[in-house]
Structures are given as C-alpha cells and as structure tokens.
Write a protein that holds these residues in place. Structure first.
Motif, PDB file in Angstrom:
ATOM      1  N   GLU A 146      -6.569   5.371   9.251  1.00  0.00           N
ATOM      2  CA  GLU A 146      -7.176   6.646   9.579  1.00  0.00           C
ATOM      3  C   GLU A 146      -7.456   6.319   8.425  1.00  0.00           C
ATOM      4  N   ILE A 147      -9.069   7.164   8.467  1.00  0.00           N
ATOM      5  CA  ILE A 147      -9.829   7.277   7.477  1.00  0.00           C
ATOM      6  C   ILE A 147     -10.135   9.536   6.985  1.00  0.00           C
ATOM      7  N   LYS A 148      -9.541   9.766   6.430  1.00  0.00           N
ATOM      8  CA  LYS A 148     -10.062  11.601   6.192  1.00  0.00           C
ATOM      9  C   LYS A 148     -10.649  11.713   5.343  1.00  0.00           C
ATOM     10  N   SER A 149     -11.490  12.804   5.125  1.00  0.00           N
ATOM     11  CA  SER A 149     -12.191  13.076   4.235  1.00  0.00           C
ATOM     12  C   SER A 149     -11.918  13.932   3.965  1.00  0.00           C
ATOM     13  N   ARG A 150     -11.385  14.492   2.886  1.00  0.00           N
ATOM     14  CA  ARG A 150     -10.968  15.466   1.645  1.00  0.00           C
ATOM     15  C   ARG A 150     -12.006  16.637   1.054  1.00  0.00           C
ATOM     16  N   HIS A 151     -12.307  17.289   0.988  1.00  0.00           N
ATOM     17  CA  HIS A 151     -13.554  18.897   0.443  1.00  0.00           C
ATOM     18  C   HIS A 151     -12.769  17.979  -1.180  1.00  0.00           C
ATOM     19  N   GLN A 152     -14.446  18.182  -1.978  1.00  0.00           N
ATOM     20  CA  GLN A 152     -14.888  17.759  -3.184  1.00  0.00           C
ATOM     21  C   GLN A 152     -14.133  19.043  -4.261  1.00  0.00           C
ATOM     22  N   LYS A 153     -14.066  20.194  -3.361  1.00  0.00           N
ATOM     23  CA  LYS A 153     -13.715  21.524  -4.286  1.00  0.00           C
ATOM     24  C   LYS A 153     -11.915  21.250  -4.855  1.00  0.00           C
ATOM     25  N   ARG A 154     -11.755  19.779  -4.418  1.00  0.00           N
ATOM     26  CA  ARG A 154     -10.181  19.787  -4.666  1.00  0.00           C
ATOM     27  C   ARG A 154      -9.666  18.803  -5.668  1.00  0.00           C
ATOM     28  N   PHE A 155     -10.952  18.359  -5.912  1.00  0.00           N
ATOM     29  CA  PHE A 155     -10.937  17.632  -6.959  1.00  0.00           C
ATOM     30  C   PHE A 155     -11.870  18.240  -9.056  1.00  0.00           C
ATOM     31  N   PHE A 156     -11.521  17.276  -9.694  1.00  0.00           N
ATOM     32  CA  PHE A 156     -12.427  17.918 -11.179  1.00  0.00           C
ATOM     33  C   PHE A 156     -12.296  16.797 -12.103  1.00  0.00           C
ATOM     34  N   TRP A 157     -12.608  17.468 -13.090  1.00  0.00           N
ATOM     35  CA  TRP A 157     -12.208  15.654 -13.888  1.00  0.00           C
ATOM     36  C   TRP A 157     -11.875  17.529 -15.268  1.00  0.00           C
ATOM     37  N   ASP A 158     -10.471  16.709 -15.481  1.00  0.00           N
ATOM     38  CA  ASP A 158      -9.740  17.147 -16.794  1.00  0.00           C
ATOM     39  C   ASP A 158     -10.632  16.460 -17.999  1.00  0.00           C
ATOM     40  N   SER A 159     -10.880  17.834 -18.797  1.00  0.00           N
ATOM     41  CA  SER A 159     -11.279  18.781 -19.685  1.00  0.00           C
ATOM     42  C   SER A 159     -11.395  17.566 -20.830  1.00  0.00           C
ATOM     43  N   LEU A 160      -9.737  17.464 -21.254  1.00  0.00           N
ATOM     44  CA  LEU A 160      -9.441  16.479 -22.145  1.00  0.00           C
ATOM     45  C   LEU A 160     -10.141  15.075 -22.400  1.00  0.00           C
ATOM     46  N   ASP A 161     -10.379  14.707 -21.298  1.00  0.00           N
ATOM     47  CA  ASP A 161     -10.223  12.487 -21.040  1.00  0.00           C
ATOM     48  C   ASP A 161     -10.844  12.699 -20.551  1.00  0.00           C
ATOM     49  N   ASP A 162     -11.867  14.005 -19.737  1.00  0.00           N
ATOM     50  CA  ASP A 162     -12.806  13.317 -18.909  1.00  0.00           C
ATOM     51  C   ASP A 162     -12.106  12.183 -17.095  1.00  0.00           C
ATOM     52  N   PHE A 218     -10.357  11.560 -13.350  1.00  0.00           N
ATOM     53  CA  PHE A 218     -11.114  12.437 -12.437  1.00  0.00           C
ATOM     54  C   PHE A 218      -9.797  12.635 -11.922  1.00  0.00           C
ATOM     55  N   LYS A 219      -9.311  13.707 -11.398  1.00  0.00           N
ATOM     56  CA  LYS A 219      -7.903  14.236 -10.480  1.00  0.00           C
ATOM     57  C   LYS A 219      -8.543  14.500  -9.006  1.00  0.00           C
ATOM     58  N   VAL A 220      -6.859  14.763  -8.722  1.00  0.00           N
ATOM     59  CA  VAL A 220      -6.992  15.279  -6.927  1.00  0.00           C
ATOM     60  C   VAL A 220      -5.892  17.161  -7.695  1.00  0.00           C
ATOM     61  N   ARG A 221      -6.132  18.046  -6.959  1.00  0.00           N
ATOM     62  CA  ARG A 221      -5.479  19.238  -6.819  1.00  0.00           C
ATOM     63  C   ARG A 221      -4.322  18.403  -5.748  1.00  0.00           C
ATOM     64  N   THR A 222      -3.189  18.568  -5.670  1.00  0.00           N
ATOM     65  CA  THR A 222      -2.302  18.988  -4.237  1.00  0.00           C
ATOM     66  C   THR A 222      -0.930  20.170  -4.222  1.00  0.00           C
ATOM     67  N   PRO A 272       0.905  -1.202  -0.168  1.00  0.00           N
ATOM     68  CA  PRO A 272      -0.061   0.254  -0.499  1.00  0.00           C
ATOM     69  C   PRO A 272       0.927   1.383   0.003  1.00  0.00           C
ATOM     70  N   ASP A 273       0.820   2.344  -0.583  1.00  0.00           N
ATOM     71  CA  ASP A 273       1.025   3.665  -0.436  1.00  0.00           C
ATOM     72  C   ASP A 273       0.850   4.752   1.264  1.00  0.00           C
ATOM     73  N   THR A 274       1.439   4.387   1.836  1.00  0.00           N
ATOM     74  CA  THR A 274       1.462   5.263   3.170  1.00  0.00           C
ATOM     75  C   THR A 274       1.589   6.598   3.449  1.00  0.00           C
ATOM     76  N   ASN A 275       1.698   7.268   1.877  1.00  0.00           N
ATOM     77  CA  ASN A 275       2.155   8.325   2.225  1.00  0.00           C
ATOM     78  C   ASN A 275       0.620   8.795   2.193  1.00  0.00           C
ATOM     79  N   GLU A 276       0.394  10.567   2.421  1.00  0.00           N
ATOM     80  CA  GLU A 276      -0.931  11.192   2.309  1.00  0.00           C
ATOM     81  C   GLU A 276      -0.666  12.087   1.021  1.00  0.00           C
ATOM     82  N   ILE A 277      -1.236  11.689   0.071  1.00  0.00           N
ATOM     83  CA  ILE A 277      -1.333  12.744  -0.878  1.00  0.00           C
ATOM     84  C   ILE A 277      -1.615  14.170  -1.146  1.00  0.00           C
ATOM     85  N   ALA A 278      -3.895  13.420  -0.446  1.00  0.00           N
ATOM     86  CA  ALA A 278      -4.087  15.319  -0.483  1.00  0.00           C
ATOM     87  C   ALA A 278      -4.321  15.678   0.716  1.00  0.00           C
ATOM     88  N   VAL A 279      -3.184  15.892   0.910  1.00  0.00           N
ATOM     89  CA  VAL A 279      -2.932  16.735   2.325  1.00  0.00           C
ATOM     90  C   VAL A 279      -4.009  17.757   2.387  1.00  0.00           C
TER      91      VAL A 279
END
Length: 530
Positions: free
Chosen positions: A154-170, A172-176, A21-28
């Motif tokens: 732990e399970i941490k909630s991430r705000h929806q405004k951090r995520f978006f759909w790429d306009s080129l290929d649709d 799903f991505k997250v801004r970090t 598993p990836d133990t790093n915190e990505i969407a800090v």
C-alpha cells in the motif's frame, strides 16, 4: 490468468544478498492530523507575512494549514488545481526497459506488474500531485513479501504539516508519535514529490504561495461585496423622534427599525416617524465584481498558465488554442516531474530489493501527447505513399492508430469495395501491372495529350473484363433483338428491366471508376503544383 500463473511469470531473484525493506509504518497517521488551527480566520497582510516567515525558517505547519483552507474556501482555486491534477491522473503510462537486453526487459515486466497491482493508483498520483500547490507531497510505502519477492502492499499519503526543515542543517524531517522532535526520512521508504513553480527553497516553490495574496485580496473584496449587497438590498431606515422623547421611546423606535428590516413589520410610539431612503450604487457593485474577476484571472494564470480555457469571456478561437497549448506544456512538465519521482523513490527500490540493481532502472513514461486528428493523419500518410512514394512501414501505422497487428491465422476486417472510402491506403506488396506498363511505354510527361491517351488505354485494358462481366446481360439483349423497335419494346417492359438490373453486377465497375477519379485527382494536383 490465475494468480499462480502470474507468479510463475515473475523473474527469478538475484541469488546475491539484497538489502531488506523497512516493513514498519513510520509516519503513522495521528488523530491530530485532521485538526487545524484555521489560520485563514481573520487573515490580514501582516498575518499572512508572518505565516510565510515561519515557513521560510523551515516550519511549514501553519502555511500548509492555510493552503488547505484556501482550497476548501475558494471554489475557483479548487477547480483550477483539480483541472491541473486531472490532466495527469487520467493518462495511461508504460514502463520502458533500461535497454533491449532480455534481463532489462524482464525487470521492466516485473515493475509494470507491481505498479499496476497497486490499488487506487490514481489516488496515489493525486496525492503526490498535491505538490503542485503546496511545493511538496509525501507518501509512505508499505512494503511486504509475496513468495520471496518484495512487493508494494500500500502507499499512504502523509499530510505536509507533519514535515519540516531543520533550522540547523536544513535537513528534511518528519514528526512521529515516538519522535515529536522529528527524524530523518529512512531510505527507500517514502515517495517525496517536489514541485518547483519557481527557483528557490521547496517551502516557497508551491503555486499556492504565489496565489495567496490574490486569495487574500479576493477575500476582502467578497466580504465587502456581501456587506454591500445586504445594505443595498434594503433601503436605509431613518427614525425620527420628538425633542421631548424619553429614553424608552428612543429604544422602542430603534427596536421598530430593526424589526422592519428583518420582519418587514413593527410598531413605533406616537409622535415618531420613519423615513425610507433608497440609494443608487450600481457602479460600486461593478467594482466588487471586477476585482473578484481580476483575482480569479490571476489565479488561473498562475495555475494553468492562461485564462481563456478556464474563465468565461472574450477571446478568439486562435487565442484559446494558443492558450490551451501553454496548458499542455504544463501537463507535459507535470508528467515528466512525476515520472522522475516515481522512478527514483518507487521503481528504484523495487529493483534494489528484488534484483540488487540500482543502475539499470527502467523508466516510466506517461502518454501525454496531444490527441491527433486521425482522419488528417491518414490523409497525410496516403499522400506521402501515393504521390511522394515514401516507404512507410506498416508497423508504424499500426502503432500510430493503436491497432494491434493481426496474427497469422486471425480473421481480419476487409472493405466490401474501395468505393466506400477513397482515403484507403494502397499498401501492396506488388505494384499495379497497369502502372508497370505505363512506365515501360514512356510518355511525354504529366499533362501532355500523349500521357492522357496512354492512361486511357491502360484504363480500358485494365477494366475490359470488369465492363464485360457487368454489362454482359445488356449485350445479350441487344444481340437478341432483331430490330430497334423490338429493342425499344423490351426496354419499356418494367419487369424485363428489373430482371436486367438484378442480373448486372457493377461493383467492379464502381471500383474501377473510383480508382480512375482518385488517380485523376492526384494527377491534377501534381500538374497544379508544378
């Protein structure tokens, strides 16, 4: 049970090499996450349409900020969404093995232990159920290790405004912080719960997208209603000045009008006057209230599927019950959707990391069945057993009433007498001897005199011993008395009668009479129903 013993109960790992598993915190979480542009300020139909168009293009930032404000500003909307979420978070759940294979049961036990070990599990469910209003919700899993096992830290909630759909290929991505342009979500790292209030793209599938227009119209209505109440609460103040009044006199008069409205006191120049004009606009007040209630009703319909269990007003009990059933259907759908998400994004990774298994994944099932009337259920089962002769396994009854089956040497509760409750279920390993005798003798059928006579004879034979033991003291007194006069004198002695009652034990007779009454009632029902 100690922590060490629990660990010893955990299943052994598969010796094959497993994915790590990836133990790093990505969407800090960032400081800017708590700030908002407050797009609802000065919200108009044109501005709302622009926000929706941005979301359609994949950028849901302003839409998510708007949805967040809608929940904060509208108490009715907030309460309806909370009701919808709490209908799921308050339910128990169970982990069901993929099959009856011992290996699958071992995996299911491990998964159940891991999920129950998550702190604030109800909060995690609430965060994921935020997708009901906003279309999707994302939580990041913090993986860790515990004595060679991959576990959920732990399970941490991430705000929806951090995520978006790429306009080129649709995609799903997250801004970090390191990649503000956005990255694809790593596998087995995020729980992405999607809710489809209707068909279409996820950015347009949330319920708040549907009720946003009602929120806008209600917002306009409340603003006008407050302005109306402010003006309607005070009479119109009309100042009059003389034709030759100076500019200073006019300013003084206006200031007096303002002071009278705020302080109920003021001064005016000589030669001027103030008139108070009252208005009667009760119909306008009703119009504002009706529009606000209409908007609330539409919001309730969109969120709960009905209005009678959420808004005050008319409606029969039958209508309310029907509407509540619709609401239960939504709860069942929410439970199934959340269970599917948890199985895909949480349970499956746990199986992959600890067992190398991604096919035979256990299921999670929420107890979302409506509560039954247990008294009615017991009556129905008793009727099926007594009258129909249906063979009902005791294991089913234990499960139906959530009663644990007693161990071999465990003390069990037993009634002092069946007269305490006539709805007891006569589950016996051996049939009643009196019933066997009746069947052996045969009769003319239910309702015939021959059948009744045989029932009475069987009752006398079956209860002879009970009557003899109960009324033995009375028989002794009768035998002891030499004449009726002596017997009457003995029965008029209060002390002797009290001793007689104390010596009599009629519990067996009471039990027998209750059985007779129950059997007679069942016979009457059979006869009445043909």
């Amino acid at each position: 049970m100690s922590k060490k013993q629990k660990r010893q109960k955990q299943p052994q790992q598969n010796p094959a090499p497993l994915r790590r598993p990836d133990t790093n915190e990505i969407a800090v979480a960032q400081v800017t996450d708590k700030y908002s542009e407050y797009p609802s300020n000065g919200l108009t139909p044109v501005k709302l349409a622009e926000i929706f168009k941005e979301a359609d293009a994949g950028d849901v930032l302003r839409q998510m900020e708007l949805f967040e404000e809608m929940e904060e500003k509208d108490p009715h909307l907030f309460s309806q969404l909370q009701t919808r979420k709490n209908a799921v978070t308050g339910l128990d759940f169970e982990i069901i093995p993929f099959s009856d294979d011992p290996r699958d049961k071992e995996i299911a036990d491990f998964i159940e232990e891991q999920i129950n070990g998550i702190e604030s599990l109800e909060d995690v469910e609430t965060d994921l159920l935020d997708a009901i209003g906003k279309g999707f919700a994302v939580s990041e899993i913090m993986w860790g290790y515990d004595e060679g096992h991959v576990v959920v830290r732990e399970i941490k909630s991430r705000h929806q405004k951090r995520f978006f759909w790429d306009s080129l290929d649709d995609s799903f991505k997250v801004r970090t912080k390191d990649a503000p342009e956005g990255i694809l979500l790593p596998t087995n790292k995020f729980i992405v719960h999607r809710y489809k209030a209707r068909s279409g793209h996820t950015s347009r599938a949330g319920i708040l997208r549907v009720v946003a227009w009602m929120y806008l119209f209600k917002n306009y209505d409340l603003k006008d209603w407050v302005s109306f109440a402010e003006v309607y609460g005070l009479p119109l103040r009309l100042g009059k000045y003389a034709p030759g009044a100076s500019e200073a006199d006019k300013v003084a008069l206006m200031q007096a009008l303002i002071q009278i409205g705020a302080d109920a006191a003021g001064i005016i120049p000589d030669g001027t006057s103030i008139d108070f004009i009252t208005t009667e606009k009760t119909s306008s007040s009703d119009l504002y209230e009706r529009l606000a209630r209409y908007c609330d009703e539409q919001i309730s319909k969109a969120i709960l599927g009905q209005t009678l269990t959420s808004d005050s007003g008319g409606g029969s009990y039958a209508q309310s019950k029907t509407h509540n059933d619709v609401r239960h259907d939504l709860t069942v759908a929410d439970c199934k959707s959340l269970a599917s998400t948890l199985r895909r994004d949480l349970i499956r990774p746990l199986c992959i990391f600890n067992f190398g298994e991604d096919k035979r994944v256990p299921h999670i099932r929420f107890d979302c069945e409506e509560s039954e009337d247990l008294t009615q259920t017991a009556t129905i089962i008793g009727t099926l057993v007594n009258e129909v002769g249906l063979r009902v396994p005791t294991s089913f009854i234990y499960k139906k009433f959530s009663i644990p089956e007693p161990e071999a040497d465990e003390e069990v509760a037993a009634p002092r007498s069946t007269s305490a409750g006539l709805t007891g279920l006569p589950f016996k390993k051996e049939p009643n001897p009196a019933q066997i005798a009746l069947k052996a003798e045969g009769d003319g059928g239910v309702g015939t005199q021959q059948h009744i006579d045989k029932l009475a004879s069987a009752a006398v034979r079956h209860g002879a011993g009970s009557f003899k033991r109960a009324f033995g003291p009375v028989l002794k007194i009768i035998e002891k008395a030499e004449s009726l006069e002596e017997l009457r004198n003995m029965m008029e002695d209060n002390k002797a009668v009290a001793e007689l009652y104390a010596a009599m034990d009629v519990s067996e007779v009471e039990e027998l009479l209750q059985k007779v009454m129950l059997y007679a009632d069942l016979e009457g029902r059979v006869l009445e129903n043909g």
